[in-house]
Design a protein around this motif. Sequence first.
Motif, mmCIF file in Angstrom:
data_model
loop_
_atom_site.group_PDB
_atom_site.id
_atom_site.type_symbol
_atom_site.label_atom_id
_atom_site.label_comp_id
_atom_site.label_asym_id
_atom_site.label_seq_id
_atom_site.Cartn_x
_atom_site.Cartn_y
_atom_site.Cartn_z
ATOM 1 N N THR A 11 12.127 72.141 40.886
ATOM 2 C CA THR A 11 10.917 71.430 40.449
ATOM 3 C C THR A 11 9.907 72.292 39.716
ATOM 4 O OG1 THR A 11 9.830 71.783 42.586
ATOM 5 C CG2 THR A 11 11.102 69.746 42.308
ATOM 6 N N SER A 37 8.177 64.600 46.904
ATOM 7 C CA SER A 37 7.477 63.878 45.850
ATOM 8 C C SER A 37 7.743 64.502 44.486
ATOM 9 C CB SER A 37 5.976 63.857 46.129
ATOM 10 O OG SER A 37 5.447 65.176 46.197
ATOM 11 N N SER A 40 11.415 63.747 43.504
ATOM 12 C CA SER A 40 11.567 62.354 43.088
ATOM 13 C C SER A 40 11.015 62.146 41.682
ATOM 14 C CB SER A 40 10.851 61.438 44.077
ATOM 15 O OG SER A 40 10.935 60.094 43.669
ATOM 16 N N ASP A 41 9.852 62.721 41.416
ATOM 17 C CA ASP A 41 9.240 62.596 40.085
ATOM 18 C C ASP A 41 10.138 63.240 39.017
ATOM 19 O OD1 ASP A 41 7.095 61.320 41.203
ATOM 20 O OD2 ASP A 41 5.756 63.056 41.132
ATOM 21 N N VAL A 43 13.451 63.769 39.093
ATOM 22 C CA VAL A 43 14.680 62.992 38.896
ATOM 23 C C VAL A 43 14.396 61.726 38.093
ATOM 24 C CG1 VAL A 43 16.420 61.606 40.096
ATOM 25 C CG2 VAL A 43 15.899 63.915 40.899
ATOM 26 N N GLU A 44 13.317 61.026 38.416
ATOM 27 C CA GLU A 44 12.992 59.793 37.696
ATOM 28 C C GLU A 44 12.661 60.085 36.232
ATOM 29 O OE1 GLU A 44 13.449 56.693 38.705
ATOM 30 O OE2 GLU A 44 14.311 57.669 40.465
ATOM 31 N N ARG A 45 11.951 61.181 35.993
ATOM 32 C CA ARG A 45 11.615 61.537 34.605
ATOM 33 C C ARG A 45 12.869 61.854 33.802
ATOM 34 N NH1 ARG A 45 11.549 65.988 31.972
ATOM 35 N NH2 ARG A 45 11.584 67.369 33.787
ATOM 36 N N LYS A 47 15.938 60.899 34.360
ATOM 37 C CA LYS A 47 16.711 59.666 34.147
ATOM 38 C C LYS A 47 16.114 58.834 33.026
ATOM 39 C CE LYS A 47 16.846 58.011 38.401
ATOM 40 N NZ LYS A 47 17.245 57.168 39.573
ATOM 41 N N CYS A 48 14.805 58.688 33.046
ATOM 42 C CA CYS A 48 14.123 57.864 32.051
ATOM 43 C C CYS A 48 14.246 58.456 30.655
ATOM 44 C CB CYS A 48 12.656 57.714 32.439
ATOM 45 S SG CYS A 48 11.687 56.694 31.311
ATOM 46 N N ASP A 54 21.627 56.904 38.708
ATOM 47 C CA ASP A 54 21.752 57.613 39.983
ATOM 48 C C ASP A 54 23.045 58.427 40.049
ATOM 49 O OD1 ASP A 54 19.382 56.503 40.741
ATOM 50 O OD2 ASP A 54 20.255 54.983 42.051
ATOM 51 N N SER A 58 20.470 63.505 41.298
ATOM 52 C CA SER A 58 19.888 63.170 42.590
ATOM 53 C C SER A 58 19.144 64.388 43.121
ATOM 54 C CB SER A 58 20.983 62.740 43.581
ATOM 55 O OG SER A 58 21.901 63.806 43.790
ATOM 56 N N TYR A 59 18.614 64.280 44.320
ATOM 57 C CA TYR A 59 17.911 65.432 44.880
ATOM 58 C C TYR A 59 18.181 65.568 46.371
ATOM 59 C CZ TYR A 59 14.270 62.219 46.677
ATOM 60 O OH TYR A 59 13.585 61.221 47.326
#
Length: 273
Positions: A11, A37, A40-41, A43-45, A47-48, A54, A58-59
């Motif tokens: 991270t 947190s 998660s941020d 991984v989502e970034r 992916k987007c 998924d 992942s994490y």
Amino acid sequence: MKQVIVITGATGGIGQLLVNGLQSVERHLVCVGRRESALSDLVERVKCENGLADEHISYQVADMSSSIDVEMAATKIKSSLGRVDLWINNVGVNNHDAMGPSWELESDEWFKEVQLNLFTSYLGSRAAINLMKSQQRGYVVNLGGGGADTPKPFGSAYGAAKAAIVKFTETLNHECIEEKIGIRAFCFNPGFIRNERTEALVKSEVAKKYMPNLEKVMDSGKMSDIGDSLFLLETLLSGKADHLGGHYFSADLFRKQWEEGIQPEACLLRVSR
């Protein structure tokens, strides 16, 4: 079958840059860190921004200085993904309280610096090999750094830890060969790469006092390129460098050395005789 790559310390700093550079629809990246947190941020970034799902990233939450956390993370990765192809021990710190004349530092701060760099590499390597040895193939990569091959004045704990990581990695590779385990261990120095951590270090009062050259390097713009680290890692993953297992590389120099033909003896720490 997708390649599975584990990146610890994902991270922050170089970790995020490695995640960005190694992500692919042909891979599954597992990002490991202490803060859920932030993971998660991240991984989502990723992916987007890259159209991933998924199944691609992942994490796992783990404190890499805790043997229990590391073993639990490895067990979960094995259970969910079945294998790991590359495990990168990227966790490392430049503890500002461990910078200065060695005799003036608090002993606990000096030891903490060694622990957070060296011991995390050991725990990660241990977990990775136990996870991968049934595959009879895989790669463990530890990050070296400043102080590994030349003195690091006013950063003795960091330099000593990084030098130890180099020798630990070489030893680890020899042990895998002698035990007939088809895993290879490598170590490399990514160089001085601009990111939020290096910027914070350069701006700190302790760095300005004891390592003013860092600010000069950053201001010059002549810093290391994460692309060189990514080229090195892709080369290792290709299997073409298996004969160089246990060696220590500088990412800044690796591409040229590889193209010209690496001299193995130049990539080992040895006492001159």
